[in-house]
Design a protein around this motif. Structure first.
Motif, PDB file in Angstrom:
ATOM      1  N   VAL A  41       0.860  -1.184   0.000  1.00 48.44           N
ATOM      2  CA  VAL A  41       0.000   0.000   0.000  1.00 48.44           C
ATOM      3  C   VAL A  41       0.900   1.238   0.000  1.00 48.44           C
ATOM      4  CG1 VAL A  41      -1.745   1.316   1.264  1.00 48.44           C
ATOM      5  CG2 VAL A  41      -1.838  -1.198   1.232  1.00 48.44           C
ATOM      6  N   ILE A  42       0.692   2.089  -1.009  1.00 45.13           N
ATOM      7  CA  ILE A  42       1.533   3.283  -1.162  1.00 45.13           C
ATOM      8  C   ILE A  42       0.690   4.525  -0.874  1.00 45.13           C
ATOM      9  CG2 ILE A  42       3.032   4.600  -2.701  1.00 45.13           C
ATOM     10  CD1 ILE A  42       3.998   1.669  -2.133  1.00 45.13           C
ATOM     11  N   GLY A  43       1.051   5.224   0.170  1.00 40.56           N
ATOM     12  CA  GLY A  43       0.381   6.484   0.478  1.00 40.56           C
ATOM     13  C   GLY A  43       0.915   7.580  -0.421  1.00 40.56           C
ATOM     14  N   ILE A  44       0.001   8.333  -1.004  1.00 37.39           N
ATOM     15  CA  ILE A  44       0.431   9.499  -1.797  1.00 37.39           C
ATOM     16  C   ILE A  44       0.080  10.739  -0.983  1.00 37.39           C
ATOM     17  CG2 ILE A  44       0.118  10.787  -3.940  1.00 37.39           C
ATOM     18  CD1 ILE A  44      -0.627   8.150  -5.298  1.00 37.39           C
ATOM     19  N   CYS A  45       1.103  11.338  -0.446  1.00 38.34           N
ATOM     20  CA  CYS A  45       0.953  12.481   0.459  1.00 38.34           C
ATOM     21  C   CYS A  45       0.895  13.735  -0.406  1.00 38.34           C
ATOM     22  CB  CYS A  45       2.170  12.493   1.388  1.00 38.34           C
ATOM     23  SG  CYS A  45       2.151  13.770   2.601  1.00 38.34           S
ATOM     24  N   ASN A  46      -0.316  14.255  -0.591  1.00 43.42           N
ATOM     25  CA  ASN A  46      -0.520  15.274  -1.623  1.00 43.42           C
ATOM     26  C   ASN A  46      -0.751  16.658  -1.014  1.00 43.42           C
ATOM     27  OD1 ASN A  46      -1.133  16.689  -3.945  1.00 43.42           O
ATOM     28  ND2 ASN A  46      -2.399  15.053  -4.801  1.00 43.42           N
ATOM     29  N   THR A  47       0.034  17.620  -1.445  1.00 43.19           N
ATOM     30  CA  THR A  47      -0.127  19.002  -0.974  1.00 43.19           C
ATOM     31  C   THR A  47      -0.892  19.836  -2.002  1.00 43.19           C
ATOM     32  OG1 THR A  47       2.116  19.382  -1.806  1.00 43.19           O
ATOM     33  CG2 THR A  47       1.860  19.142   0.578  1.00 43.19           C
ATOM     34  N   TYR A  48      -1.745  19.150  -2.789  1.00 41.05           N
ATOM     35  CA  TYR A  48      -2.611  19.886  -3.725  1.00 41.05           C
ATOM     36  C   TYR A  48      -3.460  20.888  -2.962  1.00 41.05           C
ATOM     37  CZ  TYR A  48      -6.920  21.034  -6.060  1.00 41.05           C
ATOM     38  OH  TYR A  48      -7.991  21.736  -6.551  1.00 41.05           O
ATOM     39  N   SER A  49      -3.555  22.079  -3.457  1.00 40.88           N
ATOM     40  CA  SER A  49      -4.481  23.071  -2.906  1.00 40.88           C
ATOM     41  C   SER A  49      -4.578  24.217  -3.896  1.00 40.88           C
ATOM     42  CB  SER A  49      -3.983  23.597  -1.562  1.00 40.88           C
ATOM     43  OG  SER A  49      -4.729  24.742  -1.184  1.00 40.88           O
ATOM     44  N   GLU A  50      -5.791  24.715  -4.075  1.00 39.45           N
ATOM     45  CA  GLU A  50      -5.939  25.902  -4.933  1.00 39.45           C
ATOM     46  C   GLU A  50      -5.384  27.137  -4.234  1.00 39.45           C
ATOM     47  OE1 GLU A  50     -10.073  25.840  -5.975  1.00 39.45           O
ATOM     48  OE2 GLU A  50      -9.701  24.603  -7.747  1.00 39.45           O
ATOM     49  N   LEU A  51      -5.155  27.009  -2.924  1.00 38.59           N
ATOM     50  CA  LEU A  51      -4.541  28.122  -2.193  1.00 38.59           C
ATOM     51  C   LEU A  51      -3.016  28.039  -2.244  1.00 38.59           C
ATOM     52  CD1 LEU A  51      -6.972  28.257   0.833  1.00 38.59           C
ATOM     53  CD2 LEU A  51      -6.637  30.055  -0.869  1.00 38.59           C
ATOM     54  N   THR A  52      -2.514  26.960  -2.819  1.00 40.80           N
ATOM     55  CA  THR A  52      -1.067  26.826  -3.060  1.00 40.80           C
ATOM     56  C   THR A  52      -0.899  26.702  -4.576  1.00 40.80           C
ATOM     57  OG1 THR A  52      -0.880  25.620  -0.982  1.00 40.80           O
ATOM     58  CG2 THR A  52       1.016  25.479  -2.449  1.00 40.80           C
ATOM     59  N   PRO A  53      -0.959  27.825  -5.291  1.00 44.35           N
ATOM     60  CA  PRO A  53      -1.006  27.736  -6.755  1.00 44.35           C
ATOM     61  C   PRO A  53       0.163  26.970  -7.361  1.00 44.35           C
ATOM     62  CG  PRO A  53      -0.775  30.031  -5.992  1.00 44.35           C
ATOM     63  CD  PRO A  53      -1.054  29.199  -4.796  1.00 44.35           C
ATOM     64  N   CYS A  54       1.318  26.977  -6.695  1.00 40.42           N
ATOM     65  CA  CYS A  54       2.470  26.242  -7.235  1.00 40.42           C
ATOM     66  C   CYS A  54       2.203  24.737  -7.253  1.00 40.42           C
ATOM     67  CB  CYS A  54       3.709  26.533  -6.399  1.00 40.42           C
ATOM     68  SG  CYS A  54       4.094  28.279  -6.263  1.00 40.42           S
ATOM     69  N   ASN A  55       1.242  24.271  -6.451  1.00 35.98           N
ATOM     70  CA  ASN A  55       0.944  22.843  -6.357  1.00 35.98           C
ATOM     71  C   ASN A  55      -0.458  22.524  -6.916  1.00 35.98           C
ATOM     72  OD1 ASN A  55       3.163  23.338  -4.775  1.00 35.98           O
ATOM     73  ND2 ASN A  55       2.591  21.982  -3.124  1.00 35.98           N
ATOM     74  N   ALA A  56      -1.059  23.469  -7.624  1.00 30.99           N
ATOM     75  CA  ALA A  56      -2.449  23.295  -8.056  1.00 30.99           C
ATOM     76  C   ALA A  56      -2.610  22.231  -9.146  1.00 30.99           C
ATOM     77  CB  ALA A  56      -3.018  24.632  -8.528  1.00 30.99           C
TER      78      ALA A  56
END
Ligand code: FES
Length: 571
Positions: A41-56
């Motif tokens: 089982v592979i956890g994907i630790c995602n910092t996606y956020s529209e408030l973090t445009p660099c990671n959008a």
């Protein structure tokens, strides 16, 4: 070799009521039963956020990752963690780096996963994720979001470093409001993090040179389809890493840390690198001091011609051969036997790399600047250290004696900076207090103070500036940062008064206040510690527990790692 039992089977492999509970609710997502029978089982630790445009763009990137994990026989499960958008978060993203790292640490340890992919991009999202994951120490690979394409404005390439220039031109009336607004849209024109070698790309380069990612992770542009290929291949690789039991502690070692320090110097990377790497080493229990950054980087010249120390962008560096080609140039100095995430030694990854453009990647014999690394200064103004980036400074100011113009805090600075009566000359030394870890709190990026208007109008571009704060990785100037101990807790910086003489001597690594010990003792007797007015919540906890700049600004209680074992089991 006997295969190690998967950690996730402590949840999904159980029989009876407990196994039922662990699996049943997961099945509401449509997962068939066989996925729970022994797949990593592979956890994907995602910092996606529209408030973090660099990671959008991370939702899309996570899909590529998942394809790789499925292909290799793994079971991907994506989870969100606190995401820190550098430009929007008030008062400063650095205040929350440790909080985000705690979220990451506890989310990984508490959940059924055998390996982790860290999806990092904007400045603090990389150190917070690496710090948190290091505290658990599962097999871990980093996939960065990639740099933006360089901006284009009025026929020339632009990036974040140009922001400071635009601001000065706008202030002087040389750039109209219309053009200033147009430059906004022209600069961040694609997905990804800042285009120069700012803190985000410095962090992506740090993970690649540490060996925590696949080669080229640092430089493939976010908008380039090869970024998705890298994510896909990282998905395949993390499943293999679980099978090989290749943990973070096998990769993150004293030797790989020394490699990262040397590579950062060759790139002219951000001063923030010091704080974050100190904190990461602290989580792994690896001895590292601020002096190591000077010791392992002073002999390294600037190899990459990338802003802010050089002229180009990280995108261009990728086209020229990327980080492997830079590392090849300094390979005679690196530890080539360190293990990396692809299972190969660092030397195997870099020795066949090719440079396609000598305007971008120099050599040890023909570098772009002779001195690059980060200078660590000591003296009575900074007994525990302060830092300066010589490649971003004005050479003629590296040895300078001037009289202090003191700003007691950021509000005082904003109020008086452009006061026509401010007693300042180009030879003065600007001093800003109370912007350190506790004093602000959170150590914001304000150390590269704008010059006073009356100085700018004389055509002066740089002055010596000193503070206990930080500077953006895209900033430049003769700027002394991270003064430790900070003024808010009574460091000598707190005792500086207008008109005091200050001596900066970068070649000899000293920074001294020319005030006698007797006079300093007299001033200290009337020093009042700063009253910050935070009596509850996270910020109060931060102030109570944060360490000083020379220790990495981590919480004292987070040093060392707790590992992956969950000590209680309620089922
Ligand atoms: Fe996100 Fe610069 S603002 S990397």
């Amino acid at each position: 070799m006997e295969e190690k039992k998967l950690r996730s089977q402590e949840w999904f492999g159980r029989k009876g009521k407990d196994g039922f509970i662990y699996r049943a609710w997961m099945k509401n997502q449509g997962f068939p039963h066989h996925l729970f029978e022994g797949r990593p089982v592979i956890g994907i630790c995602n910092t996606y956020s529209e408030l973090t445009p660099c990671n959008a763009h991370f939702r899309e990137l996570a899909e590529a990752l998942k394809r790789g994990i499925w292909e290799a026989g793994g079971f991907p499960l994506e989870f969100p963690v606190m995401s820190l958008g550098e430009c929007s978060i008030k008062p400063t993203a650095m205040l929350f780096r440790n909080l985000a790292s705690m979220d990451v640490e506890e989310s990984i340890r508490a959940n059924p996963m055998d390996g982790v992919v860290l999806m990092c991009g904007c400045d603090k999202t990389t150190p917070s994720l690496v710090m948190g994951a290091a505290s658990v120490n599962l097999p871990t690979i980093v996939v960065s979001g990639g740099p933006m394409l360089a901006g284009r404005f009025k026929g020339r390439k632009i990036g974040t470093s140009d922001l400071w220039r635009f601001a000065e031109e706008f202030k002087k009336g040389e750039l109209s409001q219309e053009d200033f607004t147009a430059a906004e849209a022209a600069m961040a024109r694609s997905q990804g993090h800042c285009a120069p070698m700012g803190t985000a790309s410095t962090m992506a380069a740090m993970v690649e040179s540490l060996g925590l990612s696949l080669p080229d992770n640092a430089t493939i542009p976010a908008a380039d389809s090869r970024r998705k290929v890298l994510a896909h291949m990282s998905g395949i690789r993390i499943v293999e890493m679980v099978k090989e039991d290749l943990k973070m502690s096998d990769i993150l070692t004293r030797k790989s840390i020394e490699n990262a320090i040397m590579v950062n110097a060759a790139l002219g990377g951000s001063t923030n690198f010091i704080l974050h790497l100190l904190a990461i080493a602290g989580r792994m229990g690896i001895e590292l001091s601020i002096d190591d950054f000077d010791k392992h980087s002073t002999h390294i010249p600037l190899i990459a011609n990338v802003q802010p120390s050089g002229e180009n962008f990280v995108e261009d560096l990728f086209y020229a051969g990327g980080l492997p080609a830079v590392m090849k140039e300094i390979s005679s100095l690196l530890h080539l036997d360190t293990v990396t995430a692809n299972g190969k030694k660092l030397g195997e990854n870099v020795l066949n790399a090719e440079c396609w453009d000598r305007n971008l990647i120099g050599t040890l014999e023909k570098p772009f600047k002779p001195e690059s690394g980060i200078a660590v200064l000591k003296g009575n103004l900074c007994p525990e250290g302060a830092v300066l980036k010589p490649s971003a400074a004005t050479p003629s100011l590296l040895q300078h004696r001037g009289q202090a113009v003191v700003f007691e805090d950021i509000d005082d600075y904003k109020k008086r900076l452009d006061d026509p009566d401010l007693d300042v000359t180009p030879d003065s030394v600007m001093v800003l207090k109370n912007v350190g870890p506790r004093g602000y709190p959170g150590m914001p990026e304000v150390g590269n103070m704008q010059l006073p208007m009356k100085i700018i109008q004389q055509g002066v571009k740089d002055m010596v500036r000193i503070s206990d704060g930080r500077m953006s990785g895209t900033g430049y100037g003769t700027v002394v940062l991270h003064v430790s101990p900070e003024s808010a807790i009574g460091g000598n910086l707190a005792l500086v008064q207008n008109g005091d003489w200050i001596q900066l001597d970068v070649p000899n690594r000293t920074l001294n206040l020319e005030v006698s010990d007797e006079e300093l003792a007299k001033r200290r007797a009337s020093f009042q510690p700063l009253q910050l007015g935070y009596d509850r919540g996270y910020v109060n906890m931060f102030i109570q527990n944060v360490t000083q700049a020379h220790e990495g600004v981590d919480f004292d209680f987070l040093k060392g790692a707790s590992g992956p074992v969950v000590k209680r089991d309620s089922h």
